[in-house]
Write a protein that holds these residues in place. Structure first.
Motif, PDB file in Angstrom:
ATOM      1  N   THR A  96       0.827  -1.206   0.000  1.00 51.33           N
ATOM      2  CA  THR A  96       0.000   0.000   0.000  1.00 51.33           C
ATOM      3  C   THR A  96       0.859   1.253   0.000  1.00 51.33           C
ATOM      4  OG1 THR A  96      -1.778  -1.132   1.194  1.00 51.33           O
ATOM      5  CG2 THR A  96      -1.781   1.281   1.257  1.00 51.33           C
ATOM      6  N   LEU A 118      -3.478   1.275 -11.260  1.00 50.40           N
ATOM      7  CA  LEU A 118      -3.884   0.057 -10.552  1.00 50.40           C
ATOM      8  C   LEU A 118      -3.947  -1.136 -11.497  1.00 50.40           C
ATOM      9  CD1 LEU A 118      -6.652   1.578  -8.258  1.00 50.40           C
ATOM     10  CD2 LEU A 118      -4.344   0.886  -7.592  1.00 50.40           C
ATOM     11  N   SER A 125      -1.760  -1.204  -3.846  1.00 47.97           N
ATOM     12  CA  SER A 125      -2.994  -0.486  -3.516  1.00 47.97           C
ATOM     13  C   SER A 125      -2.635   0.922  -3.068  1.00 47.97           C
ATOM     14  CB  SER A 125      -3.781  -1.210  -2.413  1.00 47.97           C
ATOM     15  OG  SER A 125      -2.981  -1.377  -1.259  1.00 47.97           O
ATOM     16  N   ASP A 127      -3.833   4.339  -0.779  1.00 46.40           N
ATOM     17  CA  ASP A 127      -4.655   4.990   0.240  1.00 46.40           C
ATOM     18  C   ASP A 127      -4.571   6.489  -0.042  1.00 46.40           C
ATOM     19  OD1 ASP A 127      -5.863   6.020   2.462  1.00 46.40           O
ATOM     20  OD2 ASP A 127      -4.597   5.010   3.929  1.00 46.40           O
ATOM     21  N   ARG A 284       7.012  -0.059  -4.626  1.00 43.33           N
ATOM     22  CA  ARG A 284       5.625   0.412  -4.766  1.00 43.33           C
ATOM     23  C   ARG A 284       5.557   1.941  -4.731  1.00 43.33           C
ATOM     24  NH1 ARG A 284       6.303  -1.212   0.475  1.00 43.33           N
ATOM     25  NH2 ARG A 284       5.712   0.307   2.088  1.00 43.33           N
TER      26      ARG A 284
END
Length: 301
Positions: A96, A118, A125, A127, A284
Motif C-alpha cells: 500500500t 492500478l 494499492s 490509500d 511500490r
C-alpha cells in the motif's frame, strides 16, 4: 540477564554448526573468527552451559549444544525467510502507498489517473487522502504528497512537476451588471471570493509582461477552504474569483465564466511531488512517484 534472547549469537551458533567449524562459518558469514568466538562465549555464558567441546582440530557439540542446535537452525531459517520476503517486496511493486493531495486537484486531476496505475500494478494499492489543509507527511505516515504553491524550507524531497497558472474569472452576468475591471487595482471596488489556504490569504498579487506588479486586498464576500466550493457563487454572478486553471477550465470552455484581466497574471504556483527523505524507496512508492510525475508534468507555458 536481558529479557530478550541473544538472537545474533544464536544465529552465529547455528552457522557454526552448519559449517562445522568457526573458520568455515567465518567464510560463510563474513564475520571474523574472533567475533564468532566472542558470540559463542557470550551465548554459553548466558545459557550457563558449554555448547562445544573444543579441541585443537575441531569443535564437537555437547549434549546441550545438540539440544540447542535444532532450535537455533529453525530460528535462523525463519529469519532468513522473513528477510528474503521483505527484500523481494521492496524489489517488486507490492503493498500500500499512502498518498495525500489537495481536494479539488485530487478529484479532478489525480483520481482519473489511478485506474490505469492500478491496472498496471495489480499488487499495489493506494490509500488516497484528499484535503486542502497541509498534512504532516512524515508525522502522519504518508509515502508522498502532491502540493500546489510555494514550498517552505524543509527536509522533504521535492520534485517540481508543472506550473499551475492562476486565472481571474467572473460570470458574464456579473460583468454585465458591474462592469469589467480594466486594472487589478479596481478589484478593491468589486465583490470577490477568497481562498482560505492562500499563503497570502487576503492579498492578491498580479504582474504583467512589462514587469509591473500590483497588490490588491479585495473585499471577500465568501471565504472558502476548497476551490470547488466557490464555483457555484462565481457562476451565479455574485462576484470575482482567482482560481487555478484546472478548476476554472470547464466553466470557461462552456461560457459560464469569462477570464478577466488577461494581460495580468496572478503569481503562478507550481505542482510539487513531496516525499520523506531517505533512500532507497520501496518499489511500490517509486513506481507511483514515477507514474504521477510522467502524467502530471506539463510543458512550461
Amino acid at each position: 540477564m536481558s529479557k530478550l534472547p541473544d538472537l545474533e549469537a544464536m544465529a552465529i551458533f547455528a552457522k557454526v554448526v552448519e559449517a562445522r567449524g568457526i573458520s568455515a562459518a567465518s567464510t560463510d558469514t563474513g564475520l571474523s573468527a574472533p567475533t564468532i568466538s566472542k558470540a559463542l562465549a557470550r551465548l554459553e555464558q548466558r545459557l550457563g552451559a558449554r555448547l562445544f567441546n573444543r579441541s585443537s582440530r575441531r569443535l564437537v557439540l555437547t549434549e546441550a549444544g545438540r539440544d540447542l542446535a535444532d532450535h537455533a537452525a529453525r530460528l535462523l531459517a525463519e529469519a532468513e525467510a522473513a528477510e528474503a520476503a521483505l527484500v523481494a517486496q521492496s524489489a517488486s511493486p507490492r503493498g500500500t502507498v499512502r498518498l495525500a493531495a489537495p481536494m479539488s486537484f485530487g478529484v479532478r486531476e489525480v483520481a482519473p489517473l489511478l485506474p490505469a496505475f492500478l491496472a498496471a500494478y495489480p499488487d499495489v494499492s493506494i490509500d488516497l487522502h484528499l484535503a486542502d489543509a497541509l498534512v504532516d507527511i512524515v508525522g502522519d505516515g504518508f509515502d508522498m504528497a502532491l502540493r500546489i504553491g510555494a514550498l517552505p524550507d524543509s527536509s522533504l524531497v521535492a520534485r517540481r512537476l508543472a506550473p499551475v497558472p492562476g486565472l481571474t474569472v467572473a460570470a458574464p452576468s456579473y460583468l454585465a451588471r458591474r462592469g469589467r475591471p480594466p486594472h487589478p487595482a479596481e478589484l478593491a471596488g468589486h465583490d470577490c471570493f477568497a481562498y482560505a489556504y492562500l499563503r497570502t490569504r487576503d492579498v492578491w498579487h498580479f504582474a504583467n509582461d512589462a514587469g509591473e506588479t500590483v497588490t490588491v486586498r479585495p473585499s471577500a464576500r465568501l471565504r472558502v477552504n476548497n476551490g470547488d466550493a466557490v464555483l457555484p457563487a462565481v457562476v451565479a454572478g455574485l462576484g470575482i474569483a482567482g482560481l487555478p486553471e484546472f478548476l476554472a477550465r470547464e466553466a470557461l470552455a462552456d461560457g459560464r465564466l469569462e477570464r478577466i484581466l488577461p494581460e495580468w497574471q496572478s503569481l503562478v504556483s507550481s505542482l510539487y511531488l513531496l516525499m520523506p527523505p531517505g533512500r532507497p524507496r520501496p518499489a511500490r512508492v517509486q513506481v507511483l512517484a514515477d507514474f504521477l510525475a510522467e502524467r502530471l508534468s506539463r510543458r512550461e507555458g
